[in-house]
Design an enzyme around this catalytic site. Structure first.
Site, PDB file in Angstrom:
ATOM      1  N   GLU A   1       0.894   3.914   1.818  1.00 22.06           N
ATOM      2  CA  GLU A   1       1.327   4.210   3.203  1.00 22.06           C
ATOM      3  C   GLU A   1       2.479   3.598   3.477  1.00 22.06           C
ATOM      4  O   GLU A   1       3.478   4.011   4.243  1.00 22.06           O
ATOM      5  CB  GLU A   1       0.340   4.018   4.279  1.00 22.06           C
ATOM      6  CG  GLU A   1      -1.143   4.879   3.900  1.00 22.06           C
ATOM      7  CD  GLU A   1      -1.859   4.018   3.278  1.00 22.06           C
ATOM      8  OE1 GLU A   1      -1.857   3.354   2.374  1.00 22.06           O
ATOM      9  OE2 GLU A   1      -3.084   4.154   3.785  1.00 22.06           O
TER      10      GLU A   1
ATOM     11  N   CYS B   1      -2.252  -0.672   7.468  1.00 24.72           N
ATOM     12  CA  CYS B   1      -1.282   0.718   7.461  1.00 24.72           C
ATOM     13  C   CYS B   1      -1.539   1.601   8.762  1.00 24.72           C
ATOM     14  O   CYS B   1      -0.632   2.018   9.374  1.00 24.72           O
ATOM     15  CB  CYS B   1      -2.096   1.562   6.272  1.00 24.72           C
ATOM     16  SG  CYS B   1      -1.438   0.847   4.547  1.00 24.72           S
TER      17      CYS B   1
ATOM     18  N   HIS C   1       0.827  -1.364   0.193  1.00 27.56           N
ATOM     19  CA  HIS C   1      -0.061  -0.096   0.137  1.00 27.56           C
ATOM     20  C   HIS C   1       0.886   1.338  -0.010  1.00 27.56           C
ATOM     21  O   HIS C   1       1.990   1.309   0.444  1.00 27.56           O
ATOM     22  CB  HIS C   1      -0.895  -0.070   1.186  1.00 27.56           C
ATOM     23  CG  HIS C   1      -1.983  -1.115   1.318  1.00 27.56           C
ATOM     24  ND1 HIS C   1      -2.991  -0.997   2.155  1.00 27.56           N
ATOM     25  CD2 HIS C   1      -2.277  -2.038   0.208  1.00 27.56           C
ATOM     26  CE1 HIS C   1      -3.933  -2.023   1.693  1.00 27.56           C
ATOM     27  NE2 HIS C   1      -3.488  -2.784   0.710  1.00 27.56           N
TER      28      HIS C   1
ATOM     29  N   CYS D   1      -6.052   1.882   5.790  1.00 26.87           N
ATOM     30  CA  CYS D   1      -6.570   0.587   5.906  1.00 26.87           C
ATOM     31  C   CYS D   1      -6.133   0.244   7.438  1.00 26.87           C
ATOM     32  O   CYS D   1      -5.279   0.734   8.027  1.00 26.87           O
ATOM     33  CB  CYS D   1      -6.406  -0.543   5.175  1.00 26.87           C
ATOM     34  SG  CYS D   1      -4.794  -1.150   5.101  1.00 26.87           S
TER      35      CYS D   1
HETATM   36 ZN   LIG Z   1      -3.171   0.118   3.701  1.00 22.29          ZN
END
Ligand SMILES: [Zn+2]
Length: 148
Positions: free
Chosen positions: A58, A89, A56, A86
């Site tokens: 992040e 993260c 991801h 999410c």
């Molecule tokens: Zn994430």
């Protein structure tokens, strides 16, 4: 520059990262980490490119920032991300003790707040809705394109 202007400036950089993801047919999410007014880490979603469900935006930006600083804590840093993090993260943000988290679009389905708001470090502050329309449009255009 006041904080509002700063937030928009850095969210634009996160949106630039999201545009890179879009060009690579990735879900368009981008992130930057800022310390002392400078970007020390940036990243965009690379899940498809790397065939890695943890890639991801992040995670990329946090890893880059920790590498820049040479330490695992990002206590004087702000993470800007185009979409609400999410739970994975958010966990990483908690481990890094990021001091401030700013996002654009809420994510009612996958956002961490659906699961736990206690995952960040207790001192972490949160701001949401910065350039919300642009962050949301990028996501909805992407998913509309997939359906079309
Ligand atoms: Zn994430």
């Amino acid at each position: 520059m006041d904080q509002h202007e700063n937030d928009e400036k850095f969210m634009r950089l996160a949106l630039n990262e999201a545009q890179k993801a879009l060009k690579e047919q990735e879900v368009p999410i981008g992130a930057v980490v800022v310390a002392g007014g400078a970007v020390i880490g940036r990243g965009h979603n690379l899940v498809e490119t790397l065939a890695d469900p943890t890639a991801h935006a992040e995670m990329q930006a946090l890893t880059a920032a920790a590498s820049t600083l040479g330490g695992k804590y990002l206590q004087d840093c702000t993470l800007y991300v185009t979409v609400e993090p999410c739970i994975m993260c958010a966990g990483a943000i908690g481990w890094a003790q990021v001091s401030r988290v700013v996002w654009g679009a809420d994510d009612p389905k996958k956002g961490y707040r659906r699961y736990s708001e206690g995952v960040f470090h207790p001192k972490t502050t949160v701001a949401r809705g910065v350039l919300r329309e642009e962050c949301e449009a990028l996501m909805s255009d992407f998913f509309a394109g997939l359906r079309g």
